[in-house]
Design an enzyme around this catalytic site. Structure first.
Site, short mmCIF file in Angstrom:
data_model
loop_
_atom_site.label_atom_id
_atom_site.label_comp_id
_atom_site.label_asym_id
_atom_site.label_seq_id
_atom_site.Cartn_x
_atom_site.Cartn_y
_atom_site.Cartn_z
N GLU A 202 -0.68 -44.15 1.05
CA GLU A 202 0.54 -43.36 1.24
C GLU A 202 1.48 -43.68 0.08
O GLU A 202 1.10 -44.41 -0.84
CB GLU A 202 1.19 -43.68 2.59
CG GLU A 202 1.56 -45.15 2.77
CD GLU A 202 2.19 -45.45 4.13
OE1 GLU A 202 2.59 -44.54 4.86
OE2 GLU A 202 2.30 -46.65 4.44
N LYS B 54 5.96 -49.63 12.34
CA LYS B 54 7.12 -49.38 11.47
C LYS B 54 8.06 -50.57 11.66
O LYS B 54 8.98 -50.54 12.50
CB LYS B 54 7.77 -48.05 11.85
CG LYS B 54 8.67 -47.52 10.76
CD LYS B 54 8.94 -46.05 10.94
CE LYS B 54 10.05 -45.55 10.04
NZ LYS B 54 9.79 -45.72 8.60
N1 PMP Z 1 5.17 -43.99 5.21
C1 PMP Z 1 6.10 -44.95 5.18
C2 PMP Z 1 5.75 -46.28 4.63
C3 PMP Z 1 7.39 -44.71 5.68
O1 PMP Z 1 8.31 -45.68 5.66
C4 PMP Z 1 7.70 -43.44 6.22
C5 PMP Z 1 9.06 -43.17 6.79
N2 PMP Z 1 10.05 -42.98 5.82
C6 PMP Z 1 6.71 -42.44 6.17
C7 PMP Z 1 5.45 -42.77 5.69
C8 PMP Z 1 6.97 -41.06 6.70
O2 PMP Z 1 7.08 -41.09 8.12
P1 PMP Z 1 8.04 -40.11 8.91
O3 PMP Z 1 7.60 -38.72 8.60
O4 PMP Z 1 7.86 -40.46 10.35
O5 PMP Z 1 9.43 -40.36 8.43
#
Ligand code: PMP
Length: 288
Positions: A182, A149
């Site tokens: 995603e 991330k």
């Molecule tokens: N995919 C991406 C690219 C993201 O930036 C995020 C976070 N906003 C998610 C999935 C979801 O992850 P999380 O549930 O940890 O927020």
């Protein structure tokens, strides 16, 4: 608003980062988006573990221990008298010379903003989202692992712009092989024959904390789950579809690429997962 910046809680107007910070110059850094619900920080440990792995993957040594980060997150919420918030925890590579070399950066910077976020208009939580598949592919693990991330979100931003240009609020991003990876800032699930299906991280998905929560909840609800490869066809022809993310929480999707998913309305499994998530978010977490 008080911002945590390198060990101090400062006023918003004084929360400044150098123009020589490589987080700004190159997107060199890592971050987490975290939620505070009813005075409890939701799944804080999972977020801090992911931050540590993101940092490890880019050879960035976090300047704070897990316990120090935990305390910094809670202190920022307390200083702003918050009980419900979206928390942004950012670690930049720090100030360095012009030129990519991260080793020219003496010390990473840590800042924490505790504020509000509203990714989708509230009515879409009841009516569902209409989303599109965009041409911009999710960057592959061999180029930049989507499990990291990082502060480098241009890939997702290009997809988000494409979604908007197509009149949609969110986009499905395919991986280089053409499988669903995603969305721009959310993970995706479909429901098919009572089974929850979601792409694995190997398909280009971030290991979302909300995704992990939903997989845990599904098990408790007796709903089978499977991490698998999904095509656009699988989503078009799914019974139900929903997205998960810290900002978005759990939101139904009722249309992809102009095709209604299932009945064209949020489905019963999505409703169960949403209710279970809401319940869990109010009862679990690290007390401030
Ligand atoms: N995919 C991406 C690219 C993201 O930036 C995020 C976070 N906003 C998610 C999935 C979801 O992850 P999380 O549930 O940890 O927020």
């Amino acid at each position: 608003m008080k911002i945590y910046l390198d060990g101090k809680l400062v006023d918003e107007a004084d929360a400044k980062i150098s123009v020589f910070d490589h987080g700004l110059l190159y997107g060199d850094g890592v971050f987490e988006g975290i939620r505070l619900y009813g005075g409890n920080v939701f799944r804080l440990e999972e977020h801090l573990v992911r931050l540590e792995y993101s940092a490890k993957a880019i050879l960035l040594t976090l300047p704070l221990s897990r316990a120090e980060l935990r305390e910094a997150v809670c202190a920022t919420c307390r200083a702003n008298h918050l009980t419900d918030a979206y928390i942004r925890l950012v670690v930049t590579r720090g100030v360095g010379d012009l030129g990519l070399a991260p080793w020219s950066c003496a010390r990473p910077s840590v800042f924490i903003i505790a504020g509000k976020i509203a990714i989708y208009p509230p009515e879409h939580y009841e009516l569902g989202l209409a989303i599109v598949t965009v041409a911009t592919r999710r960057i592959g693990p061999a180029a930049l692992p989507p499990t990291v991330k990082s502060l480098n979100y241009l890939n997702n931003i290009l997809a988000k712009i494409e979604a908007r240009q197509a009149g949609a609020l969110e986009a499905i991003m395919l991986n280089e092989q053409g499988y669903v990876a995603e969305c721009t800032a959310d993970n995706i699930f479909i429901v098919q024959g009572g089974v929850l299906l979601t792409p694995a991280s190997a398909h280009g998905a971030l290991r979302g904390v909300t995704r992990g929560t939903v997989l845990d909840l599904a098990q408790e609800l007796g709903l089978p789950t499977r991490e698998t490869d999904l095509t656009r066809y699988d989503v078009w022809c799914a019974d139900e579809c929903f997205l998960t993310g810290t900002g978005a929480e759990v939101i139904p999707v009722v249309k992809l690429d102009g095709r209604e998913i299932g009945s064209g309305r949020p489905g019963p499994v999505t409703a169960r997962v949403r209710a279970a998530f809401r319940q869990r978010s109010l009862t679990e977490g690290v007390r401030l």
